[in-house]
Design a protein around this motif. Structure first.
Motif, short mmCIF file in Angstrom:
data_model
loop_
_atom_site.label_atom_id
_atom_site.label_comp_id
_atom_site.label_asym_id
_atom_site.label_seq_id
_atom_site.Cartn_x
_atom_site.Cartn_y
_atom_site.Cartn_z
N LYS A 76 0.84 -1.19 0.00
CA LYS A 76 0.00 0.00 0.00
C LYS A 76 0.87 1.24 0.00
O LYS A 76 1.90 1.31 0.65
CB LYS A 76 -0.91 0.01 1.22
CG LYS A 76 -1.92 -1.10 1.18
CD LYS A 76 -2.90 -0.99 2.30
CE LYS A 76 -3.87 -2.13 2.14
NZ LYS A 76 -4.87 -2.17 3.15
N PHE A 77 0.44 2.23 -0.76
CA PHE A 77 1.14 3.50 -0.83
C PHE A 77 0.68 4.37 0.33
O PHE A 77 -0.51 4.63 0.48
CB PHE A 77 0.87 4.18 -2.17
CG PHE A 77 1.39 5.58 -2.25
CD1 PHE A 77 2.76 5.82 -2.32
CD2 PHE A 77 0.53 6.66 -2.24
CE1 PHE A 77 3.25 7.11 -2.39
CE2 PHE A 77 1.02 7.95 -2.31
CZ PHE A 77 2.39 8.17 -2.39
N LEU A 78 1.62 4.81 1.17
CA LEU A 78 1.28 5.70 2.27
C LEU A 78 1.53 7.14 1.84
O LEU A 78 2.68 7.53 1.61
CB LEU A 78 2.12 5.37 3.50
CG LEU A 78 1.79 4.08 4.21
CD1 LEU A 78 2.75 3.87 5.38
CD2 LEU A 78 0.36 4.09 4.71
N ASN A 79 0.48 7.89 1.73
CA ASN A 79 0.61 9.31 1.40
C ASN A 79 0.75 10.08 2.72
O ASN A 79 -0.24 10.29 3.42
CB ASN A 79 -0.60 9.78 0.61
CG ASN A 79 -0.43 11.18 0.10
OD1 ASN A 79 0.51 11.88 0.47
ND2 ASN A 79 -1.35 11.62 -0.75
N LEU A 80 1.97 10.48 3.05
CA LEU A 80 2.22 11.14 4.33
C LEU A 80 1.50 12.48 4.44
O LEU A 80 1.26 12.96 5.54
CB LEU A 80 3.72 11.31 4.55
CG LEU A 80 4.50 10.01 4.71
CD1 LEU A 80 5.98 10.32 4.88
CD2 LEU A 80 3.99 9.19 5.85
N ALA A 81 1.16 13.09 3.32
CA ALA A 81 0.45 14.37 3.36
C ALA A 81 -1.00 14.18 3.81
O ALA A 81 -1.63 15.13 4.27
CB ALA A 81 0.49 15.03 1.99
N GLN A 82 -1.52 12.98 3.68
CA GLN A 82 -2.91 12.73 4.07
C GLN A 82 -3.04 12.15 5.46
O GLN A 82 -4.13 12.09 6.01
CB GLN A 82 -3.58 11.79 3.07
CG GLN A 82 -3.80 12.42 1.72
CD GLN A 82 -4.50 11.47 0.76
OE1 GLN A 82 -4.55 10.27 0.99
NE2 GLN A 82 -5.02 12.01 -0.32
N ILE A 83 -1.94 11.72 6.05
CA ILE A 83 -1.99 11.15 7.40
C ILE A 83 -2.06 12.29 8.40
O ILE A 83 -1.31 13.25 8.33
CB ILE A 83 -0.74 10.27 7.66
CG1 ILE A 83 -0.75 9.07 6.74
CG2 ILE A 83 -0.71 9.82 9.12
CD1 ILE A 83 0.49 8.21 6.84
#
Length: 128
Positions: A10-17
């Motif tokens: 899974k791609f973790l989008n750090l901007a959305q966390i």
């Protein structure tokens, strides 16, 4: 029997966390530490030049008078302040003071706000 197929990574989008405030204070502590480490040779050089003579001290002051260089100094004030306050916060929490969730959140907010206020006060002083 073959192993079941693994799920795709899974791609973790750090901007959305959405990080908790304690994590933001901790990440800021690490970033400020790196900034302080990188700046050490330059700060030692500036200290050496400022102590060499009155003319070198005046030249360093003139060189630091640029708005971009003043901004760099304000960032360094933030880094030093945040690193100090967050370090004290972490040490106190390590010995059990302020480690409850509400207290930890309040101390994280206090650390972030105090470091920003001190940096803004430094900016107002240097830019005025």
């Amino acid at each position: 029997m073959p192993a079941p197929p693994r799920a795709a990574p899974k791609f973790l989008n750090l901007a959305q966390i959405r990080f908790p405030i304690g994590a933001i204070a901790s990440i800021g502590h690490r970033i400020s530490g790196v900034l302080l480490l990188i700046s050490l040779p330059f700060l030692v050089l500036a200290l050496e030049r400022s102590l060499r003579s009155e003319a070198d001290y005046a030249a360093l002051g003139t060189w630091l008078n640029s708005p971009w260089r003043a901004l760099l100094l304000v960032v360094m004030v933030w880094a030093a302040t945040h690193h100090l306050l967050a370090g004290v916060r972490h040490m106190l929490m390590d010995i059990g003071i302020g480690s409850r969730l509400a207290q930890a959140r309040m101390s994280a907010w206090s650390t972030i706000v105090a470091a920003l206020l001190i940096a803004l006060l430094a900016a107002m002083r240097w830019l005025s």
